[in-house]
Design an enzyme around this catalytic site. Structure first.
Site, short mmCIF file in Angstrom:
data_model
loop_
_atom_site.label_atom_id
_atom_site.label_comp_id
_atom_site.label_asym_id
_atom_site.label_seq_id
_atom_site.Cartn_x
_atom_site.Cartn_y
_atom_site.Cartn_z
N SER A 1 0.83 -1.21 0.00
CA SER A 1 0.00 0.00 0.00
C SER A 1 0.86 1.25 0.00
CB SER A 1 -1.03 0.04 1.13
OG SER A 1 -1.97 1.08 0.84
N HIS B 1 4.26 14.27 5.85
CA HIS B 1 4.08 15.68 5.52
C HIS B 1 4.65 16.48 6.69
CE1 HIS B 1 1.30 14.36 2.40
NE2 HIS B 1 0.79 13.56 3.32
N CYS C 1 -1.54 -3.68 3.42
CA CYS C 1 -2.52 -4.73 3.16
C CYS C 1 -1.92 -6.08 3.55
CB CYS C 1 -2.89 -4.76 1.69
SG CYS C 1 -3.67 -3.25 1.11
#
Length: 134
Positions: free
Chosen positions: A68, A73, A88
């Protein structure tokens, strides 16, 4: 019934980071290396990386994983960042990806939220919870 690594099931961790070093939060190269190293050490397969440096500071980094993704940030002026990892299957643990990342680059304090997503086995509802500041 054991879970195959390819089930529509995964684990998601979201982390709000505070009191982190301004210089680290603006060092795109060091952050990309630390995130990549953490994901690979946990057994994830990195398919690609997108990174962007903002002016006057701050970065966004996205690791596309076969399992995934991992994203970061940063907001250096505020000493804050947001970390997100979803994997996943059952082969990789996103919480351990985060812990490996902060072992390489301590981040101050953080608040973590963990969720199981998809078919989690015999339970009918997924579990979501938050961890305290560390």
């Amino acid at each position: 019934m054991s879970k195959s690594p390819h089930l529509a099931y995964g684990r998601h961790v979201l982390v709000d980071i505070a009191q982190a070093d301004h210089a680290l939060l603006n060092d795109r190269g060091a952050l990309v290396r630390a995130l990549t190293d953490a994901a690979v050490a946990e057994g994830a397969t990195v398919l690609g990386t997108i990174e962007h440096a903002f002016e006057p500071n701050g970065v966004t980094i996205l690791l596309l994983l076969a399992e995934s993704h991992v994203s970061l940030h940063t907001y250096p002026d505020e000493g804050r960042a947001f970390f997100d990892a979803f994997t996943c299957g059952v082969r990789c643990e996103p919480v351990r990806i985060f812990r490996r990342f902060v072992a390489a680059h301590p981040v101050g304090t953080y608040r973590m939220v963990f969720c199981e997503r998809g078919e989690a086995g015999p339970r009918e509802t997924a579990l979501c919870g938050s961890g305290g500041m560390a």
